[in-house]
Scaffold this active site. Structure first.
Site, short mmCIF file in Angstrom:
data_model
loop_
_atom_site.label_atom_id
_atom_site.label_comp_id
_atom_site.label_asym_id
_atom_site.label_seq_id
_atom_site.Cartn_x
_atom_site.Cartn_y
_atom_site.Cartn_z
N ASP A 80 20.44 36.20 36.45
CA ASP A 80 19.98 34.99 37.12
C ASP A 80 19.84 33.86 36.11
OD1 ASP A 80 19.06 33.29 39.02
OD2 ASP A 80 17.02 34.08 39.06
N GLU A 85 16.44 33.13 34.77
CA GLU A 85 15.90 34.05 33.78
C GLU A 85 16.05 33.51 32.38
OE1 GLU A 85 14.20 37.79 32.51
OE2 GLU A 85 14.23 36.67 34.38
N ASP A 104 16.45 39.50 39.21
CA ASP A 104 16.86 38.83 37.99
C ASP A 104 18.16 39.40 37.42
OD1 ASP A 104 14.61 37.12 37.88
OD2 ASP A 104 13.39 38.76 37.12
N GLU A 107 14.10 43.37 39.08
CA GLU A 107 13.20 42.22 39.00
C GLU A 107 12.35 42.39 37.76
OE1 GLU A 107 11.33 38.66 39.99
OE2 GLU A 107 12.95 39.58 41.14
N ARG A 108 12.57 41.54 36.76
CA ARG A 108 11.84 41.63 35.50
C ARG A 108 10.61 40.73 35.54
NH1 ARG A 108 13.12 38.29 30.27
NH2 ARG A 108 11.56 39.11 28.86
#
Length: 432
Positions: free
Chosen positions: A157, A160, A190, A216-217
């Site tokens: 992303d 990010e 992400d 998803e971070r």
């Protein structure tokens, strides 16, 4: 004469701290100035001339580290500029501090730029797709990618890389040197992986299918902020409904002494709730370097998983895809197209009454996305739930009706949550 003598005595007193005056900077070494002038004249009309022009523009430390990180094998921190300052390769000025090359640093930069132009490329494959842009829409209709006709790419992303925090963009910088990477604005998560057609038909864009794994971070500070402002539940809700069957939360532990928006115990409780109630895979990471290593290992595992497999576009309802297990050999793996994922995971897509009802349920304590989905499976609208509660003879019957609703395949809502929903939607007057 008394006043000057008193002032001199005060300056010599032990309690007075004398400030050390900084010596004015000396002129640059004439030899470096001569070299710089010669290199500038030789670089005129060549790509190396741009390196000389950019070396004269002072920039902030964050911008400098972001530009330098893709060229380094190890992660950079703000302390990396100390060595350059001590070696007089970089000078610091203004407030907030900005950095620019000294004459000695410019000579070294021009040498490195010229050496880079002569060296063979070592970066990953050059992709025709523009950085950060969405792929062109593919032709509608079902299609299948046979084995060996596609390549797997890691999609990062774009938010990010430019998110808040000095180390937020470190993971994308580390991954950009590890293989085939695409940078896009992702509708959910992400990081995710796409299978991109290797040789599309003439005049057509490459067809793409999205693998079921999405990451998803969350750093500790980002997780705390998203819990406080409500983004955490909304993100989990969109991850659960987008159609990707293997969502992963990659949570990075806070560093020692780090200031958090919520207590650490709240972060741990949110992680447990995400894994137990929402049935998302939660993985704890010790650092951005550890997160990058996890993503690289996951990407290699996906390549092994889909090696020799045919992939087929799924055009049905995303809620009916079933288990993420691989089908028998010879049967194509059903996957979402990129356009379908963008539609299902969009934030601003038209909402139905059921989706608004689900968002309303998520505001109730103890209601997770899976609990809301269980309520919607029996009562798709608020009117249907209110009608069922009004048909009950007493409040206890309404509580029994709601406590038996399925939470998942093996559990029901339970008495506490059933009583809470029955009181909220079954009470005609104000709640006491």
């Amino acid at each position: 004469m008394a006043e000057p003598a008193a002032a001199a005595a005060a300056l010599r007193s032990p309690g007075h701290r004398r400030r050390r005056r900084r010596r004015p900077g000396s002129d640059p070494n004439p030899l470096f100035t001569c070299w710089l002038r010669e290199w500038r004249d030789e670089a005129a009309g060549t790509p190396a001339a741009r390196a000389y022009e950019r070396s004269s523009e002072p920039i902030r430390a964050e911008q400098l580290l972001q530009l330098a990180q893709p060229l380094c094998d190890l992660p950079l921190a703000s302390g990396a500029l100390g060595g350059l300052l001590r070696r007089q390769l970089v000078s610091r000025s203004e407030r907030p501090p900005r950095y620019s090359l000294t004459p000695r640093g410019r000579v070294l930069a021009l040498r490195l730029a010229e050496a880079a132009l002569q060296a063979p490329p070592i970066r990953g494959p050059i992709l025709p797709e523009a950085e950060g842009s969405d792929p062109p829409p593919a032709a509608p209709g079902p299609f299948t990618l046979p084995p060996g006709s596609y390549d797997l790419f890691l999609c990062i992303d774009t938010a990010e890389e430019c998110g808040g925090g000095s180390r937020r963009g470190l993971v994308p910088a580390l991954l950009s040197r590890s293989g085939q990477v695409l940078r896009r604005r992702l509708p959910v998560g992400d990081f995710l992986w796409v299978a991109k057609e290797r040789s599309p038909a003439p005049g057509q864009a490459p067809r793409e299918l999205v693998l079921d794994w999405v990451v998803e971070r969350k750093t500790a500070s980002d997780l705390g902020s998203s819990i406080r402002d409500g983004r955490y539940r909304e993100q989990k809700f969109r991850l659960g409904r987008c159609g990707l069957r293997c969502p992963i939360y990659l949570l990075e532990v806070p560093s020692r002494g780090q200031q958090l928006a919520v207590p650490l115990q709240v972060l741990r409780q949110a992680a447990v709730s995400t894994q137990v109630c929402d049935q998302f895979l939660v993985r704890w990471s010790q650092s951005p370097e550890h997160s990058a290593a996890f993503l690289r290992a996951l990407g290699e595992g996906l390549k092994q998983r889909y090696r020799g497999r045919a992939l087929q576009a799924w055009l049905g309802d995303v809620t009916e895809r079933g288990s993420p297990e691989l089908p028998p050999p010879g049967v194509p793996c059903p996957l979402l197209t990129w356009d379908r994922l963008r539609e299902e995971g969009a934030k601003s897509q038209p909402q139905t009454v059921g989706e608004v009802f689900a968002r309303q349920l998520l505001q109730i304590g103890g209601v997770s996305p899976r609990v809301a989905q269980g309520v919607l499976s029996s009562f798709p609208t608020p009117a249907s739930l209110l009608g069922a509660l009004r048909s009950c003879r007493d409040p206890q019957e309404g509580e029994e009706l709601l406590r038996a609703l399925p939470r998942d395949a093996h559990r029901s809502l339970g008495p506490a949550l059933g009583r809470r929903l029955a009181q909220l939607y079954g009470t005609l007057g104000p709640l006491c």
